[in-house]
Design a protein around this motif. Structure first.
Motif, PDB file in Angstrom:
ATOM      1  N   VAL A 193       0.842  -1.192   0.000  1.00 16.08           N
ATOM      2  CA  VAL A 193       0.000   0.000   0.000  1.00 16.08           C
ATOM      3  C   VAL A 193       0.877   1.242   0.000  1.00 16.08           C
ATOM      4  O   VAL A 193       1.976   1.247   0.558  1.00 16.08           O
ATOM      5  N   ILE A 194       0.385   2.292  -0.664  1.00 14.28           N
ATOM      6  CA  ILE A 194       0.918   3.637  -0.473  1.00 14.28           C
ATOM      7  C   ILE A 194      -0.157   4.383   0.290  1.00 14.28           C
ATOM      8  O   ILE A 194      -1.216   4.705  -0.255  1.00 14.28           O
ATOM      9  N   SER A 195       0.096   4.625   1.570  1.00 16.24           N
ATOM     10  CA  SER A 195      -0.944   4.982   2.522  1.00 16.24           C
ATOM     11  C   SER A 195      -0.797   6.392   3.064  1.00 16.24           C
ATOM     12  O   SER A 195       0.281   6.794   3.514  1.00 16.24           O
ATOM     13  N   ALA A 196      -1.918   7.129   3.066  1.00 15.37           N
ATOM     14  CA  ALA A 196      -1.945   8.443   3.723  1.00 15.37           C
ATOM     15  C   ALA A 196      -2.167   8.288   5.218  1.00 15.37           C
ATOM     16  O   ALA A 196      -1.570   8.993   6.029  1.00 15.37           O
ATOM     17  N   SER A 197      -3.025   7.332   5.615  1.00 20.52           N
ATOM     18  CA  SER A 197      -3.326   7.162   7.039  1.00 20.52           C
ATOM     19  C   SER A 197      -2.105   6.708   7.826  1.00 20.52           C
ATOM     20  O   SER A 197      -2.030   6.916   9.039  1.00 20.52           O
ATOM     21  N   ALA A 198      -1.128   6.103   7.153  1.00 21.18           N
ATOM     22  CA  ALA A 198       0.085   5.657   7.842  1.00 21.18           C
ATOM     23  C   ALA A 198       0.914   6.819   8.380  1.00 21.18           C
ATOM     24  O   ALA A 198       1.803   6.614   9.209  1.00 21.18           O
ATOM     25  N   ASN A 199       0.621   8.054   7.952  1.00 21.60           N
ATOM     26  CA  ASN A 199       1.269   9.213   8.568  1.00 21.60           C
ATOM     27  C   ASN A 199       1.027   9.235  10.070  1.00 21.60           C
ATOM     28  O   ASN A 199       1.889   9.677  10.833  1.00 21.60           O
ATOM     29  N   ILE A 200      -0.145   8.760  10.510  1.00 24.19           N
ATOM     30  CA  ILE A 200      -0.471   8.788  11.935  1.00 24.19           C
ATOM     31  C   ILE A 200      -0.550   7.395  12.555  1.00 24.19           C
ATOM     32  O   ILE A 200      -0.503   7.264  13.777  1.00 24.19           O
ATOM     33  N   ASP A 201      -0.683   6.360  11.736  1.00 24.72           N
ATOM     34  CA  ASP A 201      -0.878   4.999  12.261  1.00 24.72           C
ATOM     35  C   ASP A 201      -0.030   4.013  11.465  1.00 24.72           C
ATOM     36  O   ASP A 201      -0.502   2.938  11.081  1.00 24.72           O
ATOM     37  N   GLY A 202       1.224   4.389  11.240  1.00 24.56           N
ATOM     38  CA  GLY A 202       2.098   3.575  10.404  1.00 24.56           C
ATOM     39  C   GLY A 202       2.390   2.208  10.976  1.00 24.56           C
ATOM     40  O   GLY A 202       2.515   1.228  10.243  1.00 24.56           O
ATOM     41  N   LYS A 203       2.481   2.119  12.297  1.00 22.55           N
ATOM     42  CA  LYS A 203       2.829   0.837  12.924  1.00 22.55           C
ATOM     43  C   LYS A 203       1.765  -0.214  12.638  1.00 22.55           C
ATOM     44  O   LYS A 203       2.080  -1.335  12.235  1.00 22.55           O
ATOM     45  N   ARG A 204       0.495   0.143  12.839  1.00 22.90           N
ATOM     46  CA  ARG A 204      -0.561  -0.851  12.611  1.00 22.90           C
ATOM     47  C   ARG A 204      -0.734  -1.166  11.130  1.00 22.90           C
ATOM     48  O   ARG A 204      -0.995  -2.318  10.768  1.00 22.90           O
ATOM     49  N   MET A 205      -0.579  -0.146  10.262  1.00 23.71           N
ATOM     50  CA  MET A 205      -0.678  -0.424   8.836  1.00 23.71           C
ATOM     51  C   MET A 205       0.427  -1.382   8.413  1.00 23.71           C
ATOM     52  O   MET A 205       0.178  -2.348   7.666  1.00 23.71           O
ATOM     53  N   ALA A 206       1.647  -1.152   8.891  1.00 24.98           N
ATOM     54  CA  ALA A 206       2.755  -2.038   8.555  1.00 24.98           C
ATOM     55  C   ALA A 206       2.526  -3.440   9.103  1.00 24.98           C
ATOM     56  O   ALA A 206       2.821  -4.442   8.431  1.00 24.98           O
ATOM     57  N   LEU A 207       1.999  -3.539  10.321  1.00 21.60           N
ATOM     58  CA  LEU A 207       1.701  -4.853  10.897  1.00 21.60           C
ATOM     59  C   LEU A 207       0.665  -5.590  10.069  1.00 21.60           C
ATOM     60  O   LEU A 207       0.791  -6.802   9.837  1.00 21.60           O
ATOM     61  N   MET A 208      -0.372  -4.879   9.616  1.00 16.58           N
ATOM     62  CA  MET A 208      -1.400  -5.529   8.807  1.00 16.58           C
ATOM     63  C   MET A 208      -0.837  -6.007   7.478  1.00 16.58           C
ATOM     64  O   MET A 208      -1.060  -7.151   7.063  1.00 16.58           O
ATOM     65  N   VAL A 209      -0.103  -5.139   6.812  1.00 15.92           N
ATOM     66  CA  VAL A 209       0.463  -5.505   5.511  1.00 15.92           C
ATOM     67  C   VAL A 209       1.422  -6.677   5.658  1.00 15.92           C
ATOM     68  O   VAL A 209       1.388  -7.636   4.865  1.00 15.92           O
ATOM     69  N   ASN A 210       2.265  -6.640   6.676  1.00 15.75           N
ATOM     70  CA  ASN A 210       3.197  -7.745   6.881  1.00 15.75           C
ATOM     71  C   ASN A 210       2.464  -9.038   7.231  1.00 15.75           C
ATOM     72  O   ASN A 210       2.896 -10.131   6.830  1.00 15.75           O
ATOM     73  N   SER A 211       1.359  -8.928   7.959  1.00 14.24           N
ATOM     74  CA  SER A 211       0.562 -10.118   8.269  1.00 14.24           C
ATOM     75  C   SER A 211       0.018 -10.744   6.994  1.00 14.24           C
ATOM     76  O   SER A 211       0.037 -11.977   6.831  1.00 14.24           O
ATOM     77  N   ILE A 212      -0.446  -9.918   6.071  1.00  9.93           N
ATOM     78  CA  ILE A 212      -0.957 -10.435   4.793  1.00  9.93           C
ATOM     79  C   ILE A 212       0.165 -11.094   4.008  1.00  9.93           C
ATOM     80  O   ILE A 212      -0.004 -12.203   3.468  1.00  9.93           O
ATOM     81  N   LEU A 213       1.311 -10.423   3.951  1.00  2.28           N
ATOM     82  CA  LEU A 213       2.443 -10.981   3.205  1.00  2.28           C
ATOM     83  C   LEU A 213       2.901 -12.318   3.791  1.00  2.28           C
ATOM     84  O   LEU A 213       3.447 -13.162   3.076  1.00  2.28           O
ATOM     85  N   ASN A 214       2.659 -12.498   5.095  1.00  2.00           N
ATOM     86  CA  ASN A 214       3.028 -13.749   5.760  1.00  2.00           C
ATOM     87  C   ASN A 214       1.860 -14.728   5.862  1.00  2.00           C
ATOM     88  O   ASN A 214       1.931 -15.723   6.601  1.00  2.00           O
ATOM     89  N   ASP A 215       0.765 -14.440   5.126  1.00  2.00           N
ATOM     90  CA  ASP A 215      -0.424 -15.301   5.086  1.00  2.00           C
ATOM     91  C   ASP A 215      -1.093 -15.464   6.444  1.00  2.00           C
ATOM     92  O   ASP A 215      -1.770 -16.467   6.696  1.00  2.00           O
TER      93      ASP A 215
END
Length: 297
Positions: A208-230
């Motif tokens: 994702v290229i995310s605007a909301s990650a400006n304020i909530d980057g940790k959770r966005m990264a955790l979600m994306v990494n969770s998907i990448l790790n199935d």
């Protein structure tokens, strides 16, 4: 170049005189890297690129590359509704060491589909830097067709698309069309709609290229990494945890709510440049509630 993970469409912080807050921008860069994101986008549309002059635009990219110093991928926003200007900005970004360039489709002109292929092909041919095409028809008036994405994927140097049409069906069609051409491993699809990141990645997106990650980057990264790790169980939890705050961050035109949220959180953001202005009071209250409910303020 492969694009995978969480990239932040960074705001451009301004001081009280609406000049670029360079120290604030550097501070935000370090804050986001600490949040665990994979890449940062400077001088994109969330960064109010439409109201930056050329010198300011270039300065934001210079600061981004300098402060990141190789710790994550750097992506320069270099799109324009004039191909010649897009070439000049993209060449500059390559020269100062950006890892990639994000180019929004030319806005207002409404180029034909074959003209879009020529536009991105011209930039790729003249600039030695990986290119991400950015499709956001609600803001530009132009929608990159599925067939056009496939043709862009065949251009050497055009390596990904940020897809913000709002249609998961379209992403499915893009991925299937790329697969039929054997291009799905060489061309990445990145979500440009924060709330659709999970479903977009489920049908073939790589991040994702995310605007909301400006304020909530940790959770966005955790979600994306969770998907990448199935790990979809964890990804679903995070998706629903973030859903209300993501919706609140787009209750008015981006980046007004996200900069407002950053100011409330004590992060450098500052005012907006006209024609953008402060949020309506009733929407501000919705945003504040979402931030409190998310334990961000």
């Amino acid at each position: 170049m492969r694009f995978e993970g969480t990239y932040v469409a960074m705001v451009t912080p301004f001081d009280e005189n609406k000049n670029i807050d360079e120290e604030g921008f550097r501070s935000n860069i370090n804050y986001l890297i600490d949040q665990g994101v994979d890449g940062l986008v400077g001088a994109g549309t969330t960064g109010e690129s439409a109201t930056l002059n050329h010198e300011e635009h270039q300065r934001v990219i210079e600061i981004l590359v300098d402060e990141v110093d190789g710790r994550v991928q750097t992506v320069a926003g270099t799109g324009s509704n004039a191909t010649s200007e897009a070439v000049a900005l993209t060449k500059f970004s390559a020269d100062v060491g950006a890892d990639a360039a994000l180019l929004i489709t030319p806005y207002y002109n409404k180029p034909q589909q074959h003209a879009l292929i020529d536009h991105y092909g011209t930039v790729a041919a003249e600039c030695d830097i990986p290119i991400i095409a950015y499709n956001v028809p609600s803001r530009t008036g132009t929608d990159i067709a599925v067939e056009t994405v496939v043709e862009l994927a065949k251009i050497d140097g055009v390596d990904a698309v940020k897809e913000a049409s709002g249609s998961v069906d379209k992403v499915s069609d893009i991925y299937r069309a790329l697969s039929l051409e054997g291009l799905e491993d060489d061309f990445n699809i990145l979500s440009g709609e924060d709330s659709l990141t999970l479903p977009i990645m489920a049908v073939g997106g790589t991040g994702v290229i995310s605007a909301s990650a400006n304020i909530d980057g940790k959770r966005m990264a955790l979600m994306v990494n969770s998907i990448l790790n199935d790990d979809y169980t964890r990804a679903f939890e995070l998706h629903y945890e973030m859903l209300d705050i993501i919706r609140a961050l787009f209750i008015e035109s981006n980046p007004v709510p996200v900069k407002t949220a950053m100011n409330l959180m004590g992060l450098p953001a500052g005012p907006f440049r006209q024609p953008l202005c402060e949020m309506k009071e009733e929407n501000l209250e919705i945003l504040k509630k979402a931030l409190k409910d998310s334990d961000l303020i």
